[in-house]
Design a protein around this motif. Sequence first.
Motif: not given
Length: 173
Positions: A19-24
């Motif tokens: 999820v954090l990778l997608h947000i970035r």
Amino acid sequence: LDFLLYQIPDDRRQMLLQVLLHIRKVACRLLRAYALLMLLTFTELYIGFLVLGIPAGFTLACITSLVDILPVLGQGRSTGTVLLPWAFIAWTTGSGSLAMGLVCLYLLIAVVRQTLEPKIIGHQMGLSPIATLLCIFAGGKLLGLTGIFLFPIAATVLAELHSGNNLPAQNQV
């Protein structure tokens, strides 16, 4: 950060990292979309200043397009904070044609921006223009300026995670 991540079970940690990778990634795409909108505004301003015969049009277009992107002055409507007072001053000093030209330029930029912003942002983020417009509107109403950015990002991340391709194997439905 590693300590905190270690406290989370492995399957949840993998999902959180995903999820954090997608947000970035989505935040970078949102920045790219707003850079494109800023370039579009600059181009409209520069051409408008050339047509109006305004000296130093390139510099003024740069400054005005930078002011336009500043969130403090209000996403996409801040060309009016430069052009409309300038038009008023031109009108009061007897330059009615320049004042009308600046108002027309502002209206053109506002219409183009309001028309293309959902489409450009939606395309960059992988959302339909209607979904993007709804996210921007709802985010602005619920959280103000922060929501204008967070809602489209959240919708894009949720849509990408819902597609199932981006979830760890044990969490796929």
